[in-house]
Design a protein around this motif. Structure first.
Motif, mmCIF file in Angstrom:
data_model
loop_
_atom_site.group_PDB
_atom_site.id
_atom_site.type_symbol
_atom_site.label_atom_id
_atom_site.label_comp_id
_atom_site.label_asym_id
_atom_site.label_seq_id
_atom_site.Cartn_x
_atom_site.Cartn_y
_atom_site.Cartn_z
ATOM 1 N N ASP A 36 5.812 8.847 5.440
ATOM 2 C CA ASP A 36 7.139 9.364 5.062
ATOM 3 C C ASP A 36 7.630 8.726 3.771
ATOM 4 O O ASP A 36 8.154 9.414 2.888
ATOM 5 N N VAL A 37 7.480 7.428 3.648
ATOM 6 C CA VAL A 37 7.917 6.717 2.442
ATOM 7 C C VAL A 37 7.127 7.212 1.233
ATOM 8 O O VAL A 37 7.696 7.466 0.167
ATOM 9 N N GLY A 80 4.766 1.772 12.132
ATOM 10 C CA GLY A 80 3.449 2.393 12.155
ATOM 11 C C GLY A 80 3.180 3.295 10.967
ATOM 12 O O GLY A 80 3.993 3.406 10.049
ATOM 13 N N PRO A 81 2.018 3.948 10.975
ATOM 14 C CA PRO A 81 1.559 4.720 9.820
ATOM 15 C C PRO A 81 2.458 5.898 9.455
ATOM 16 O O PRO A 81 2.468 6.341 8.309
ATOM 17 N N GLY A 82 3.201 6.416 10.404
ATOM 18 C CA GLY A 82 4.107 7.527 10.098
ATOM 19 C C GLY A 82 5.159 7.136 9.074
ATOM 20 O O GLY A 82 5.520 7.949 8.210
ATOM 21 N N LEU A 83 5.636 5.907 9.143
ATOM 22 C CA LEU A 83 6.631 5.449 8.178
ATOM 23 C C LEU A 83 6.017 5.370 6.787
ATOM 24 O O LEU A 83 6.614 5.799 5.804
ATOM 25 N N ARG A 84 4.816 4.826 6.687
ATOM 26 C CA ARG A 84 4.154 4.733 5.386
ATOM 27 C C ARG A 84 4.008 6.133 4.782
ATOM 28 O O ARG A 84 4.286 6.355 3.609
ATOM 29 N N ASP A 112 0.823 -1.211 0.000
ATOM 30 C CA ASP A 112 0.000 0.000 0.000
ATOM 31 C C ASP A 112 0.858 1.262 0.000
ATOM 32 O O ASP A 112 0.574 2.222 0.717
ATOM 33 N N ILE A 113 1.902 1.237 -0.828
ATOM 34 C CA ILE A 113 2.743 2.430 -1.006
ATOM 35 C C ILE A 113 2.949 2.702 -2.491
ATOM 36 O O ILE A 113 3.949 3.289 -2.898
ATOM 37 N N LEU A 148 6.804 10.047 -3.863
ATOM 38 C CA LEU A 148 6.160 11.060 -4.702
ATOM 39 C C LEU A 148 7.140 12.159 -5.110
ATOM 40 O O LEU A 148 6.960 12.795 -6.139
ATOM 41 N N ALA A 149 8.193 12.333 -4.308
ATOM 42 C CA ALA A 149 9.237 13.314 -4.638
ATOM 43 C C ALA A 149 10.259 12.746 -5.623
ATOM 44 O O ALA A 149 11.180 13.444 -6.031
ATOM 45 N N GLY A 150 10.110 11.438 -5.983
ATOM 46 C CA GLY A 150 10.961 10.865 -7.011
ATOM 47 C C GLY A 150 11.880 9.740 -6.598
ATOM 48 O O GLY A 150 12.563 9.167 -7.445
ATOM 49 N N LEU A 151 11.934 9.405 -5.308
ATOM 50 C CA LEU A 151 12.811 8.311 -4.890
ATOM 51 C C LEU A 151 12.187 6.960 -5.213
ATOM 52 O O LEU A 151 10.971 6.787 -5.142
#
Length: 174
Positions: free
Chosen positions: A125-126, A119-123, A33-34, A131-134
């Protein structure tokens, strides 16, 4: 994102049934889900006989839109095929080693474990980093503060227990 879910496209392709003899596993961003726009459906397979695998893939999918198939010249000569169905790109990777030993599965496994533990904070951040291109692995490495080659560093984390991972990432929990 597409109007059709990746699960529907996968079912319509029949790929998991066609590849059943090759222990197919869905890996990558979709089951985590990323996914971002343009993400594809990645299937990792155990193909001890690359020629038989290539033949099975060719027979089943050569008529699909954007079909291509390649075989690497080294590393056990893995086969990579891709095609498009219902506006989804599907990539199939078949290597001579069991799926659970392949880097794609190993990256998927540690990423799944990290998402569950942190937790959800990592999702979030990833996703922002993607979305920034990584790419996925560099996004995970940046989000948890790993230095060096993201692909190698994530593989190294896979050997840690959940307890060790939880201790390492305790400050990241949001």
């Amino acid at each position: 994102m597409q109007d059709v879910t990746y699960e529907t496209a996968l079912a319509r392709s029949g790929a998991l049934e066609v590849l059943a003899a090759y222990d197919p596993h869905i890996v990558g961003t979709l089951p985590l889900d990323i996914a971002i726009p343009g993400s594809d459906i990645d299937i990792a397979c155990h193909a001890p006989d690359p020629l038989a695998f290539a033949s099975a893939v060719w027979t089943a999918f050569a008529s699909c839109e954007r079909f291509s198939i390649d075989q690497w010249v080294g590393g056990g000569r893995p086969v990579v095929a891709s095609f498009r169905i219902l506006d989804w790109d599907i990539e199939i990777f078949g290597a001579h080693v069991p799926v659970r030993e392949q880097p794609a599965w190993r990256h998927f496994d540690i990423e799944r474990r990290l998402l569950d533990l942190v937790g959800p904070g990592l999702r979030s951040d990833v996703m922002q980093l993607r979305l920034a291109g990584l790419k996925t692995e560099p996004a995970f490495a940046a989000a948890i503060g790993l230095k060096g080659d993201a692909y190698v560093k994530l593989l190294e984390l896979q050997t840690l227990s959940d307890h060790e991972l939880a201790s390492m990432t305790a400050s990241l929990r949001l």
